[in-house]
Design an enzyme around this catalytic site. Structure first.
Site, PDB file in Angstrom:
ATOM      1  N   CYS A   1      34.440  35.370  27.147  1.00 13.02           N
ATOM      2  CA  CYS A   1      35.153  34.334  27.898  1.00 13.02           C
ATOM      3  C   CYS A   1      34.332  32.969  27.640  1.00 13.02           C
ATOM      4  O   CYS A   1      33.428  32.878  27.033  1.00 13.02           O
ATOM      5  CB  CYS A   1      35.240  34.694  29.321  1.00 13.02           C
ATOM      6  SG  CYS A   1      36.533  33.824  30.161  1.00 13.02           S
TER       7      CYS A   1
ATOM      8  N   CYS B   1      34.246  30.813  30.573  1.00  8.25           N
ATOM      9  CA  CYS B   1      33.904  30.420  32.023  1.00  8.25           C
ATOM     10  C   CYS B   1      32.360  29.856  32.174  1.00  8.25           C
ATOM     11  O   CYS B   1      31.940  28.911  32.920  1.00  8.25           O
ATOM     12  CB  CYS B   1      34.401  31.063  33.119  1.00  8.25           C
ATOM     13  SG  CYS B   1      33.850  32.598  33.147  1.00  8.25           S
TER      14      CYS B   1
ATOM     15  N   CYS C   1      38.145  29.237  32.271  1.00  4.86           N
ATOM     16  CA  CYS C   1      38.336  30.007  31.274  1.00  4.86           C
ATOM     17  C   CYS C   1      38.970  29.409  29.902  1.00  4.86           C
ATOM     18  O   CYS C   1      39.174  30.160  29.014  1.00  4.86           O
ATOM     19  CB  CYS C   1      38.903  31.212  31.511  1.00  4.86           C
ATOM     20  SG  CYS C   1      38.075  31.937  33.090  1.00  4.86           S
TER      21      CYS C   1
ATOM     22  N   LYS D   1      44.194  41.375  35.020  1.00  4.92           N
ATOM     23  CA  LYS D   1      42.937  40.714  35.948  1.00  4.92           C
ATOM     24  C   LYS D   1      43.574  39.818  36.917  1.00  4.92           C
ATOM     25  O   LYS D   1      44.125  38.900  36.648  1.00  4.92           O
ATOM     26  CB  LYS D   1      42.167  39.865  35.100  1.00  4.92           C
ATOM     27  CG  LYS D   1      40.914  39.177  35.712  1.00  4.92           C
ATOM     28  CD  LYS D   1      40.268  38.599  34.456  1.00  4.92           C
ATOM     29  CE  LYS D   1      38.830  37.947  35.259  1.00  4.92           C
ATOM     30  NZ  LYS D   1      38.223  37.384  34.333  1.00  4.92           N
TER      31      LYS D   1
ATOM     32  N   ARG E   1      30.325  35.302  40.301  1.00  7.33           N
ATOM     33  CA  ARG E   1      30.327  34.048  40.078  1.00  7.33           C
ATOM     34  C   ARG E   1      28.890  33.491  40.319  1.00  7.33           C
ATOM     35  O   ARG E   1      28.436  32.362  39.850  1.00  7.33           O
ATOM     36  CB  ARG E   1      31.492  33.313  40.983  1.00  7.33           C
ATOM     37  CG  ARG E   1      32.914  33.578  40.367  1.00  7.33           C
ATOM     38  CD  ARG E   1      33.989  32.768  41.059  1.00  7.33           C
ATOM     39  NE  ARG E   1      35.130  33.464  40.355  1.00  7.33           N
ATOM     40  CZ  ARG E   1      36.478  33.133  40.848  1.00  7.33           C
ATOM     41  NH1 ARG E   1      36.582  32.561  42.224  1.00  7.33           N
ATOM     42  NH2 ARG E   1      37.438  33.963  40.357  1.00  7.33           N
TER      43      ARG E   1
ATOM     44  N   GLU F   1      51.919  42.368  31.226  1.00  3.19           N
ATOM     45  CA  GLU F   1      50.778  41.701  30.814  1.00  3.19           C
ATOM     46  C   GLU F   1      50.231  43.120  29.965  1.00  3.19           C
ATOM     47  O   GLU F   1      49.684  42.581  28.878  1.00  3.19           O
ATOM     48  CB  GLU F   1      49.706  41.750  31.968  1.00  3.19           C
ATOM     49  CG  GLU F   1      49.840  40.257  32.699  1.00  3.19           C
ATOM     50  CD  GLU F   1      49.601  39.068  31.936  1.00  3.19           C
ATOM     51  OE1 GLU F   1      49.224  39.207  30.745  1.00  3.19           O
ATOM     52  OE2 GLU F   1      49.778  37.895  32.405  1.00  3.19           O
TER      53      GLU F   1
ATOM     54  N   LYS G   1      41.374  45.197  36.627  1.00  4.62           N
ATOM     55  CA  LYS G   1      40.276  44.625  37.446  1.00  4.62           C
ATOM     56  C   LYS G   1      40.639  43.799  38.539  1.00  4.62           C
ATOM     57  O   LYS G   1      41.817  42.829  38.331  1.00  4.62           O
ATOM     58  CB  LYS G   1      39.491  43.473  36.398  1.00  4.62           C
ATOM     59  CG  LYS G   1      38.438  42.798  37.166  1.00  4.62           C
ATOM     60  CD  LYS G   1      37.712  41.849  36.178  1.00  4.62           C
ATOM     61  CE  LYS G   1      36.362  41.230  36.821  1.00  4.62           C
ATOM     62  NZ  LYS G   1      35.716  40.015  35.678  1.00  4.62           N
TER      63      LYS G   1
ATOM     64  N   SER H   1      32.158  43.020  41.588  1.00  2.00           N
ATOM     65  CA  SER H   1      30.747  42.627  42.152  1.00  2.00           C
ATOM     66  C   SER H   1      31.164  42.729  43.733  1.00  2.00           C
ATOM     67  O   SER H   1      30.205  43.262  44.442  1.00  2.00           O
ATOM     68  CB  SER H   1      30.541  41.059  41.863  1.00  2.00           C
ATOM     69  OG  SER H   1      31.532  40.192  42.185  1.00  2.00           O
TER      70      SER H   1
END
Length: 325
Positions: free
Chosen positions: A121, A123, A131, A196, A206, A234, A249, A275
């Site tokens: 990615c 980001c 992203c 996602k 983050r 998707e 996710k 997380s």
């Protein structure tokens, strides 16, 4: 009471050995993928405050982490990089000496028994935290694909066993698959972040990845948590474009989605135990409000029961220890 007719389900729950004998879902060390945050510099092993037990590590501490995983029987790791320098297009994401590329080479050289998955990615590498490439205040989808593909190829050149693109741009799997094939890496599988959601559960990550957007949010490219059929569309697109694994996710709030994806597509399904899910349990356990081992094993087992073949989880080391007892 002698004339009552009913089934005695409890017969199969009577003892631990009996319960073990008929258990339908199993959690194994081999199912676990451990995320690692690698930073530039030396002598760094600093805790991520919002994620107890998780650290930023520099390359000189990477072997310590990998050796621990090998000793515990965890066989796979997904590598996230935290660079010192950022720019508008995330140049350090695809630089041959980028932090993820260096980490991949280090792991392959010193810990070849591990499967190395590269998070793919932009980001963490862009100065705006999004992203993809920004044009006129919006993400330029097709231009972003060029940089994401360059990143994937660079990671494959460094020795990544699996490429895991997480950006949610339209066409990202097709672009990466073509880029890898043209560069001579047709053998490298793509583990797509196919489903996602734009989730509030990502906050601690983050902090760890230093990837908070500097303006706006990611709802224009990550999915609306209210949508179910969109997840199937998707995933279907990614299967058609050549994905080899499908990630859902976050995991815990989307077990229904995971089951539907598993039932519809005959690819390995990966749950990302994110997380926020991790930090909530750690915080509650530290306060004595829950039994950490029991709740973690129950939670991860629920992901396997919902259809996950593999689980990306910050609990990987803890779970490996639990399974030894």
């Amino acid at each position: 009471m002698n004339d009552l007719q009913f089934k005695r389900h409890r017969r199969l729950r009577r003892t631990e050995s009996m319960r073990s004998l008929v258990r339908e879902t199993h959690l194994r060390k081999e199912d676990l993928i451990y995320p690692i945050f690698v930073v530039e510099g030396e002598g760094i092993k600093s805790p991520v405050e919002s994620m107890p037990g998780v650290h930023h590590v520099s390359l000189d501490y990477l072997s310590e982490e990998m050796t621990e995983l090998e000793q515990l029987g965890v066989r796979s790791v997904i590598v996230f990089g935290v660079p010192k320098e950022k720019d508008a297009v995330g140049t350090q994401a695809f630089h041959s000496e980028g932090i993820v590329q260096q980490a991949i080479r280090h792991i392959n050289k010193h810990h070849s028994s591990l499967t190395v998955i590269a998070d793919t990615c932009l980001c963490q590498y862009t100065d705006h935290g999004h992203c993809g490439v920004i044009r006129d205040g919006d993400i330029a989808n097709d231009e972003s694909l060029e940089y994401i593909t360059k990143t994937a190829v660079s990671q494959a050149e460094a020795g990544a066993d699996v490429i895991a693109p997480s950006n949610m741009m339209d066409g990202f799997v097709a672009a990466i698959r073509r880029g890898l094939d043209e560069a001579g890496y047709s053998q490298i599988p793509v583990m797509s972040y196919a489903v996602k959601y734009a989730s509030a559960f990502y906050g601690p990550f983050r902090d760890a990845a230093h990837s908070t957007p500097q303006f706006g949010d990611r709802r224009a490219y990550q999915m609306d948590p209210a949508n179910r059929m969109e997840a199937i569309r998707e995933a279907e697109s990614d299967v058609e474009e050549g994905a080899d694994f499908l990630i859902v996710k976050p995991a815990l709030s989307y077990l229904d989605i995971m089951r539907e994806v598993k039932d519809r597509f005959k690819l390995p399904i990966v749950a990302y135990n994110v997380s926020g899910e991790y930090s909530m349990v750690k915080a509650a356990a530290q306060n004595g409000w829950v039994n950490e081992q029991e709740i973690v094993l129950e939670k991860l087992t629920s992901m396997k029961r919902a259809g996950a073949d593999l689980i990306i989880t910050y609990f990987a080391k803890d779970v490996a220890r639990y399974l030894e007892r």
